[in-house]
Design a protein around this motif. Structure first.
Motif, mmCIF file in Angstrom:
data_model
loop_
_atom_site.group_PDB
_atom_site.id
_atom_site.type_symbol
_atom_site.label_atom_id
_atom_site.label_comp_id
_atom_site.label_asym_id
_atom_site.label_seq_id
_atom_site.Cartn_x
_atom_site.Cartn_y
_atom_site.Cartn_z
ATOM 1 N N SER A 130 0.832 -1.208 0.000
ATOM 2 C CA SER A 130 0.000 0.000 0.000
ATOM 3 C C SER A 130 0.863 1.253 0.000
ATOM 4 O O SER A 130 0.543 2.235 -0.680
ATOM 5 C CB SER A 130 -0.927 0.006 1.228
ATOM 6 O OG SER A 130 -1.846 -1.046 1.168
ATOM 7 N N VAL A 131 1.956 1.223 0.757
ATOM 8 C CA VAL A 131 2.881 2.363 0.775
ATOM 9 C C VAL A 131 3.460 2.591 -0.622
ATOM 10 O O VAL A 131 3.497 3.727 -1.119
ATOM 11 C CB VAL A 131 4.006 2.139 1.805
ATOM 12 C CG1 VAL A 131 5.089 3.206 1.660
ATOM 13 C CG2 VAL A 131 3.435 2.142 3.223
ATOM 14 N N VAL A 132 3.908 1.512 -1.260
ATOM 15 C CA VAL A 132 4.492 1.621 -2.598
ATOM 16 C C VAL A 132 3.463 2.121 -3.605
ATOM 17 O O VAL A 132 3.743 3.022 -4.410
ATOM 18 C CB VAL A 132 5.063 0.248 -3.043
ATOM 19 C CG1 VAL A 132 5.449 0.279 -4.523
ATOM 20 C CG2 VAL A 132 6.275 -0.114 -2.196
ATOM 21 N N ASN A 133 2.257 1.560 -3.559
ATOM 22 C CA ASN A 133 1.215 1.970 -4.498
ATOM 23 C C ASN A 133 0.804 3.422 -4.325
ATOM 24 O O ASN A 133 0.327 4.060 -5.263
ATOM 25 C CB ASN A 133 -0.021 1.062 -4.347
ATOM 26 C CG ASN A 133 0.244 -0.361 -4.794
ATOM 27 O OD1 ASN A 133 1.156 -0.601 -5.594
ATOM 28 N ND2 ASN A 133 -0.511 -1.316 -4.276
ATOM 29 N N SER A 134 0.996 3.948 -3.109
ATOM 30 C CA SER A 134 0.674 5.348 -2.834
ATOM 31 C C SER A 134 1.863 6.275 -3.085
ATOM 32 O O SER A 134 1.781 7.474 -2.824
ATOM 33 C CB SER A 134 0.213 5.503 -1.376
ATOM 34 O OG SER A 134 -0.936 4.729 -1.120
#
Length: 320
Positions: free
Chosen positions: A54-58
């Motif tokens: 989720s961090v990477v996708n954001s």
């Protein structure tokens, strides 16, 4: 201050609700420039991977401690190193953190730094005894490493050995750990969000509304407490915390009913015309629980309080 470079480093122990908090707020933290530090404490890595995805996708950033002091990986963090290598190698936003406690030898610290020198390394200074020696061993590399100092365990004389670093973070525990029924209704939490630059730091961190003290699981809750932070503009923008505590405190029975007692106090305070509680998404969810008289479990309540804390700080920096 540009919101995208505001440097808040919330420190999470990687229990389920902490990881869900990161996952649910990954976009908000990325937009605000917040960088969660995660000390994984549970053997299963699925929740950690989902949070990091989720961090990477954001397009955000996160630091994963590869040698945790607490929990299932305190003896061997190889699985964490492997997780980062297999799934997040080449992801600039995910970096390795090395936790330097009083149990780590100088040799082990130097070896860990060398093993992860290809990553954008972060050192978390938390009681380590060899500041001068480590600084000398790192040489010019000190400048390019992010250094996070636990204020309780790494004072000014310790910090001076790393003052050449471009990125220095001070982590202060604003949450006072005590039995729920012993909390005052309101108390000072921290002013570090407003003063970290006066400390010659480029950023700051805290342990949210959980505190630094680690426990595998809480005991029976004789009193249920909901913790909500707020920033008081009338007090030089210092941060305070409300503790909304259930009326019944004598037995561990009926946590759901006790939660509603505490929640009712929260809603009364939030509905005051001059309330200082920010109208966050987390508060909206507390209102929904109040309307439905629904108890989602104490872990979920803690997650909402952590989310509120993140939203309060994001709003603070957005106004700068």
């Amino acid at each position: 201050m540009d919101v995208r470079i505001s440097m808040y480093f919330p420190y999470f122990r990687g229990k389920q609700n902490e990881l869900i908090t990161i996952r649910n707020n990954a976009s908000l933290m990325a937009q605000a420039g917040f960088v969660p530090i995660i000390e994984p404490v549970k053997e299963t890595l699925n929740g950690l991977k989902r949070a990091l995805d989720s961090v990477v996708n954001s397009k955000g950033r996160a630091i994963v401690i590869v040698n945790p002091f607490h929990g299932d990986y305190s003896k061997n963090g190889d699985s964490l190193t492997n997780l980062l290598a297999e799934h997040f190698d080449g992801e600039d936003g995910i970096s390795a953190g090395i936790l330097l406690t009083n149990e780590i030898s100088l040799e082990a610290a130097i070896s860990s730094c060398k093993a992860h020198e290809q990553h954008s390394l972060t050192l978390i200074h938390a009681g380590f005894a060899y500041a001068r020696e480590l600084s000398n061993a790192l040489g010019d590399k000190v400048k390019d490493i992010t250094h996070c100092f636990f204020e309780e365990d790494a004072g000014k004389l310790y910090q001076k050995h790393f003052m050449a670093a471009k990125s220095k973070i001070l982590i202060r525990d604003g949450f006072k750990k005590r039995k729920n029924r012993e909390h005052p209704s309101e108390e000072f939490f921290s002013d570090l969000h407003a003063t970290f630059q006066m400390e010659n730091m480029q950023g700051f961190g805290d342990f949210l509304i959980v505190g630094d003290e680690y426990s595998e699981s809480g005991g029976p809750a004789y009193a249920v407490a909901i913790h909500l932070t707020f920033i008081d503009e009338e007090q030089d923008e210092a941060m305070f915390i409300y503790h909304f505590i259930s009326d019944r405190q004598d037995t561990p029975q009926d946590p759901a009913g006790k939660f509603l007692e505490a929640l009712n106090k929260l809603i009364i305070k939030a509905d005051e015309p001059t309330t200082k509680i920010l109208a966050t998404k987390a508060l909206a969810e507390f209102r929904d629980l109040h309307e439905r008289k629904h108890f989602p479990g104490l872990g979920y309540v803690k997650k909402l309080s952590m989310q509120h804390h993140i939203e309060v700080l994001a709003d603070f920096f957005n106004g700068k």
